[in-house]
Design an enzyme around this catalytic site. Sequence first.
Site, PDB file in Angstrom:
ATOM      1  CG  ASP A 197     -47.897   9.469   0.394  1.00  0.00           C
ATOM      2  OD1 ASP A 197     -48.635  10.456   0.573  1.00  0.00           O
ATOM      3  OD2 ASP A 197     -47.488   8.753   1.334  1.00  0.00           O
ATOM      4  N   GLY A 216     -42.087  10.475   5.604  1.00  0.00           N
ATOM      5  CA  GLY A 216     -42.321  10.985   4.263  1.00  0.00           C
ATOM      6  C   GLY A 216     -41.158  10.795   3.309  1.00  0.00           C
TER       7      GLY A 216
END
Length: 308
Positions: A197, A216
């Site tokens: 990710d 993130g």
Amino acid sequence: MQNKANGSATQLYPIGALTKASEGNDMAELFDMKKAGAIGFGDYNKSQSNANLLKIALQYVHDFDGLVIVFPQDEKIKGNGVVNEGVVSTRLGLKGIPNLAEELQISRNLFLLEYTGGKLHIPTVSTSKSVQLIKEAKSKGLNVSCSVAVHHLVMTDDKLEGFDTRFKVSPPLRTEIDRKALLDGIMDNTIDMITSDHNPIDIEHKKMEFDMAKNGTIGLESAYSALMTVLPLEKVIEKLTSGKTVFGIKNQAIKEGGIANITLFNPQGKNVFTKSSIRSKSKNSAFLGMETKGQVYGILNQGKLILA
């Protein structure tokens, strides 16, 4: 994108948008993208609120064995939440995102999948109940796969105590109960694959108030060594490479005369992940300062040797 990658050590397998401009309103040209090389269709980190559009998409791709990818999050239940809803969010005074926001979407999407008979991939699951729902769906014979991010396997929302935005991710870091359930899901193969990710964010959107910072973390450089702290070597290799099976990519066997496509690594030894370990232009890593196990030396692919 594929032409741009020609001649490099890394092969690109594009995922096309599920809806036009990823706005969630009208289905994109899925068949044309499939013919051009798209391995799946999804709007990155965006849930699909229009259940009928998702139903039609699952039915449409059935004819050409297409894969639909839907990020599981009910935006109304998420609301203004920024972290996992629980003891930590209450103590820190941060707005929480309940597990229900993910689980309700997964439950709905699995009902649609059962109706259509399509093929669905659920990325970055993060809760214990999500694993249970997917396990039950697989036992019914539904064509569903899922992934989990490295950071959800090695970290919990306890990391938020210092309001460090490196730990602000989507879906949010959950509790130890969820983390253990995700590891169990890896071991019993309910969870098909592990993703880094990897999500580079510029410093201007990370070094700010927690509520305002972007979600993130980067995770590509640290993925292998971080996973080695919580999983056996065989499982780490299996789940980092099983994406090929999920996305229908041919796997090259390691044999004499075969096409070399390998990673060079050492499963032994311990290291501390530091900024000097990061090759990405972004440094927003949740793994900085973490003691890891093993080391990756490089890759050999497309006739090119790349060393770390």
